[in-house]
Design a protein around this motif. Structure first.
Motif, PDB file in Angstrom:
ATOM      1  N   SER A 177      34.835   8.669 -25.849  1.00  0.00           N
ATOM      2  CA  SER A 177      34.661   9.132 -27.222  1.00  0.00           C
ATOM      3  C   SER A 177      34.700  10.652 -27.246  1.00  0.00           C
ATOM      4  O   SER A 177      34.492  11.315 -26.222  1.00  0.00           O
ATOM      5  CB  SER A 177      33.313   8.655 -27.769  1.00  0.00           C
ATOM      6  N   ARG A 180      31.448  12.137 -26.063  1.00  0.00           N
ATOM      7  CA  ARG A 180      31.292  12.081 -24.607  1.00  0.00           C
ATOM      8  C   ARG A 180      32.131  13.160 -23.930  1.00  0.00           C
ATOM      9  O   ARG A 180      31.688  13.790 -22.964  1.00  0.00           O
ATOM     10  CB  ARG A 180      31.698  10.694 -24.101  1.00  0.00           C
ATOM     11  N   ALA A 209      26.734  12.396 -26.824  1.00  0.00           N
ATOM     12  CA  ALA A 209      26.719  10.923 -26.821  1.00  0.00           C
ATOM     13  C   ALA A 209      25.696  10.420 -25.810  1.00  0.00           C
ATOM     14  O   ALA A 209      25.408  11.070 -24.846  1.00  0.00           O
ATOM     15  CB  ALA A 209      28.101  10.405 -26.449  1.00  0.00           C
TER      16      ALA A 209
END
Length: 209
Positions: A177, A180, A209
């Motif tokens: 993501s 992340r 995250a």
């Protein structure tokens, strides 16, 4: 704003967006104004209601992306928080923007030489302002004893390069993501600066995250 004025803004945005796409896919030299006009759905002659030349269109793309980035960075830099948190905020802004505007980031790196001298100087000045704000944060962190600064300019280049790097491979549907990715890059940047509890500071960042 009147309807004609709104339509003009919309057309100008469409011209810039389609030009950026074509410059990215074909390269600046291989792209013609006729192709840009066709992509927008207007006549070539109508382009000149919005631009003066192909070179000016390239400056609009490259200068515009820097204006947008500088505006977002200014907000991140001016936040009322600890210098390390401001540095994380700047990293967040830098990585997120680079990923979302990857085409324009690529054009900015690949086509700078294609700009006329005066236009190239304008873009370079904006880049230097962008880098200076990052460097100022790094210097401030070092002066406060919160970072070990070996060379503020080189640390700055390392951070800027992270954005260029992520723009070259990031895919929204990828395994990581965006939060992340930012978390990892921010930890790497703070570790390079020997920031105490770098991982904890980044994990505590709201966007992590």
């Amino acid at each position: 704003m009147s309807q004609p004025a709104l339509a003009a803004v919309t057309t100008a945005e469409a011209i810039r967006e389609q030009a950026a796409l074509l410059f990215f896919e074909r390269g600046y030299d291989a792209t013609t104004l006729r192709q840009v006009a066709a992509a927008v759905g207007i006549k070539v002659s109508s382009l000149y209601n919005h631009i003066d030349s192909k070179e000016q269109l390239l400056l609009s793309v490259m200068g515009g992306v820097m204006d947008d980035l500088l505006a977002l960075q200014k907000v991140a830099v001016s936040r009322d928080m600890d210098v390390i948190d401001r540095l994380i905020a700047v990293l967040d802004c830098h990585i997120r923007f680079s990923a979302s505007r990857a085409r324009e980031v690529f054009i900015g790196n690949a086509e700078l030489r294609s700009l006329p001298t005066d236009a190239r100087a304008k873009v370079i000045a904006k880049r230097r302002e962008y880098e200076r704000r990052i460097q100022d944060l790094i210097v401030e962190a070092g002066e406060q004893g919160k970072a070990e600064v070996l060379d503020a300019r080189l640390h700055t280049y390392s951070i800027v390069a992270k954005g260029t790097h992520v723009a070259s491979w990031y895919k929204p549907a990828g395994a990581l993501s965006m939060d992340r990715i930012i978390n990892i890059y921010a930890k790497a940047a703070l570790r390079e600066l020997s920031v105490n509890d770098a991982d904890t500071r980044v994990d505590g960042w709201p966007a992590a995250a």
